[in-house]
Design a protein around this motif. Sequence first.
Motif, mmCIF file in Angstrom:
data_model
loop_
_atom_site.group_PDB
_atom_site.id
_atom_site.type_symbol
_atom_site.label_atom_id
_atom_site.label_comp_id
_atom_site.label_asym_id
_atom_site.label_seq_id
_atom_site.Cartn_x
_atom_site.Cartn_y
_atom_site.Cartn_z
ATOM 1 N N GLU A 43 0.832 -1.206 0.000
ATOM 2 C CA GLU A 43 0.000 0.000 0.000
ATOM 3 C C GLU A 43 0.868 1.259 0.000
ATOM 4 O O GLU A 43 0.587 2.225 -0.699
ATOM 5 C CB GLU A 43 -0.950 0.016 1.205
ATOM 6 C CG GLU A 43 -2.066 -1.004 1.124
ATOM 7 C CD GLU A 43 -1.692 -2.363 1.719
ATOM 8 O OE1 GLU A 43 -0.500 -2.589 2.074
ATOM 9 O OE2 GLU A 43 -2.582 -3.209 1.810
ATOM 10 N N ARG A 44 1.965 1.223 0.791
ATOM 11 C CA ARG A 44 2.879 2.374 0.826
ATOM 12 C C ARG A 44 3.553 2.559 -0.537
ATOM 13 O O ARG A 44 3.758 3.675 -0.987
ATOM 14 C CB ARG A 44 3.938 2.181 1.919
ATOM 15 C CG ARG A 44 3.400 2.238 3.315
ATOM 16 C CD ARG A 44 3.386 3.620 3.935
ATOM 17 N NE ARG A 44 4.694 4.215 3.948
ATOM 18 C CZ ARG A 44 4.977 5.382 3.383
ATOM 19 N NH1 ARG A 44 4.059 6.091 2.777
ATOM 20 N NH2 ARG A 44 6.200 5.875 3.419
ATOM 21 N N SER A 65 1.053 4.238 -2.920
ATOM 22 C CA SER A 65 0.901 5.640 -2.529
ATOM 23 C C SER A 65 2.133 6.449 -2.943
ATOM 24 O O SER A 65 2.018 7.554 -3.496
ATOM 25 C CB SER A 65 0.681 5.727 -1.019
ATOM 26 O OG SER A 65 0.661 7.052 -0.593
ATOM 27 N N GLY A 121 -1.352 -7.470 4.458
ATOM 28 C CA GLY A 121 -2.131 -6.546 3.628
ATOM 29 C C GLY A 121 -2.107 -7.045 2.207
ATOM 30 O O GLY A 121 -2.185 -8.241 1.944
ATOM 31 N N LYS A 122 -1.947 -6.130 1.277
ATOM 32 C CA LYS A 122 -1.830 -6.540 -0.128
ATOM 33 C C LYS A 122 -0.473 -7.216 -0.312
ATOM 34 O O LYS A 122 0.562 -6.610 -0.050
ATOM 35 C CB LYS A 122 -1.951 -5.338 -1.053
ATOM 36 C CG LYS A 122 -3.341 -4.764 -1.100
ATOM 37 C CD LYS A 122 -3.423 -3.664 -2.131
ATOM 38 C CE LYS A 122 -4.843 -3.133 -2.183
ATOM 39 N NZ LYS A 122 -5.006 -2.113 -3.198
#
Length: 133
Positions: free
Chosen positions: A40-41, A44, A66-67
């Motif tokens: 996710e980071r 982003s 997470g993903k």
Amino acid sequence: MKRKHRILIVDDDVDDREIIRDAFESKLDAVNCIFLENGERLLSYLEDLRDSGEPSLIMLDLNMPGKDGREILKALKTDNYFRRIPTVVFTTSSSYRDRQAVYDLGANCFVTKPDTFNKLVELTNAIALLWLE
């Protein structure tokens, strides 16, 4: 002056991120390694860069909370801008199934993390020759 290559190291393990950076920096002067602890980071971070220059390389762990790497790879390689960024899946897995899955998703390379620092240095040198030179 030689351009610095921006390498994104995406791994949930702090020690792995630092060892990968150390291996790249042991032989290459012109690298700037940026640590991202999850997919996710990464997404982003890349969105923030979209119009200001893409990184030279993404080192992506496969198994993260997470993903996971597969989901992130799918997001990267289906985006017209991000899919140009060379993406190396760098994982503890040596599974043929994992290898095939990431290549089907568009990974540029699948590498099993080696068990010694010297082997890691050899591997990062080979990756640099392929994707940074």
